[in-house]
Design an enzyme around this catalytic site. Structure first.
Site, PDB file in Angstrom:
ATOM      1  N   HIS A 184       0.833  -1.218   0.000  1.00 47.79           N
ATOM      2  CA  HIS A 184       0.000   0.000   0.000  1.00 47.79           C
ATOM      3  C   HIS A 184       0.864   1.262   0.000  1.00 47.79           C
ATOM      4  CE1 HIS A 184      -4.025  -1.741   0.535  1.00 47.79           C
ATOM      5  NE2 HIS A 184      -3.439  -2.660   1.286  1.00 47.79           N
ATOM      6  N   ASP A 191      -7.327  -2.683  -1.389  1.00 45.00           N
ATOM      7  CA  ASP A 191      -8.205  -3.578  -0.631  1.00 45.00           C
ATOM      8  C   ASP A 191      -9.601  -3.429  -1.215  1.00 45.00           C
ATOM      9  OD1 ASP A 191      -6.064  -4.214   0.948  1.00 45.00           O
ATOM     10  OD2 ASP A 191      -6.655  -2.922   2.616  1.00 45.00           O
ATOM     11  N   TYR A 220      -6.887 -15.760   5.454  1.00 46.98           N
ATOM     12  CA  TYR A 220      -5.579 -15.189   5.761  1.00 46.98           C
ATOM     13  C   TYR A 220      -5.790 -14.184   6.899  1.00 46.98           C
ATOM     14  CZ  TYR A 220      -0.972 -13.100   5.124  1.00 46.98           C
ATOM     15  OH  TYR A 220       0.313 -12.664   5.329  1.00 46.98           O
ATOM     16  N   ASP A 225     -12.569  -9.659   5.880  1.00 47.63           N
ATOM     17  CA  ASP A 225     -13.581  -8.669   5.477  1.00 47.63           C
ATOM     18  C   ASP A 225     -13.188  -7.891   4.229  1.00 47.63           C
ATOM     19  OD1 ASP A 225     -11.535  -7.185   6.533  1.00 47.63           O
ATOM     20  OD2 ASP A 225     -12.803  -5.971   7.860  1.00 47.63           O
ATOM     21  N   HIS A 226     -12.116  -8.297   3.566  1.00 50.91           N
ATOM     22  CA  HIS A 226     -11.748  -7.661   2.295  1.00 50.91           C
ATOM     23  C   HIS A 226     -10.761  -8.562   1.555  1.00 50.91           C
ATOM     24  CE1 HIS A 226      -8.263  -6.496   4.791  1.00 50.91           C
ATOM     25  NE2 HIS A 226      -7.600  -6.310   3.674  1.00 50.91           N
TER      26      HIS A 226
END
Ligand code: ZN
Length: 258
Positions: A184, A191, A220, A225-226
């Site tokens: 990032h 994401d 993972y 949630d993404h």
């Protein structure tokens, strides 16, 4: 056929003004205009520009190198792009392929459904500053990521595909608890939330076909949630091995195994 018509129109400007104005004029594109057909063996900045836009159509576990040389991988990516948009899949970038690319790209060169602002959500927009590489390089990385996301979005059925976190400055990355060497920070990562009617596993599985060398999703740690996607294999600034790393165990995607 289309090129013949345009050439004829240009030869008779007085008679053809209305025709030219009515057509979505390729040469009026605000970002980049290709001036010749491209196919295997050609090289140059026009190939480089094309590669950025078709890199999301790399084959599974593969990438299209953005090197300005039109080799077999570029031709294969162009064929997949053409097939995905209902064009004749001949692997040659000509007027039909360019017309589709012009329709897809905005004047700042981003693809239709993604923007620099969306990818720069960080901790409040930073203008792509504050990372380990220059803002210019970071923005270039983000642009490449967006064209891959556009391909993934198409593959997932052309439904809105929301980016929940894109570029993060070093301080922002620390603030949100990102990995210290996170992609990032380079602008190569995004994401993603699941599009309507599709699961996160659908996103993770499809991402394997669109040039993403880093994929982390359900199963993972911290990725239930993404889905995280990135281009670590092409990132020569991060000091990491340029390899593929995928893990979404709940989706049947093992570490580097699928
Ligand atoms: Zn991430």
């Amino acid at each position: 056929m289309r090129r013949v018509v345009v050439a004829f129109a240009l030869a008779l400007p007085g008679a053809a003004v209305a025709t030219v104005a009515a057509a979505p004029a390729a040469h009026a594109d605000g970002c980049y205009t290709w001036k010749r057909d491209l196919y295997q063996g050609r090289s140059g900045d026009d190939v480089h520009q094309l590669q950025i836009r078709v890199a999301g159509w790399a084959g599974r576990r593969d990438i299209v190198e953005i090197d300005g040389r039109y080799g077999p991988k570029t031709a294969a990516a162009v064929r997949r792009f053409q097939a995905a948009y209902g064009l004749r899949a001949d692997g040659i970038a000509g007027s039909q392929t360019y017309a589709r690319l012009y329709a897809l790209q905005d004047n700042d060169c981003t693809p239709e459904h993604f923007s620099y602002g969306e990818l720069d959500d960080g901790c409040g927009r930073s203008g792509y500053r504050g990372g380990p590489v220059s803002a210019t390089k970071t923005k270039e990385n983000a642009l490449r990521a967006m064209w891959k996301l556009e391909a993934l979005r198409r593959d997932l059925g052309d439904r809105p595909l929301r980016v929940t976190s894109g570029y993060r400055s070093t301080s922002c990355n620390r603030q949100v608890g990102g990995a210290s060497n996170s992609q990032h920070r380079y602008g190569t990562a995004a994401d993603l939330a699941a599009p309507a009617g599709r699961s996160l596993c659908d996103v993770a599985r499809d991402a394997r076909d669109h040039g993403f060398s880093g994929i982390y999703g359900p199963g993972y740690p911290d990725h239930d949630d993404h889905v995280h996607v990135d281009s670590r294999r092409e990132n020569t600034d991060d000091g990491l091995p340029n390899t593929t790393s995928w893990s979404a165990p709940d989706c049947g995607i093992g570490a580097g195994a699928d």
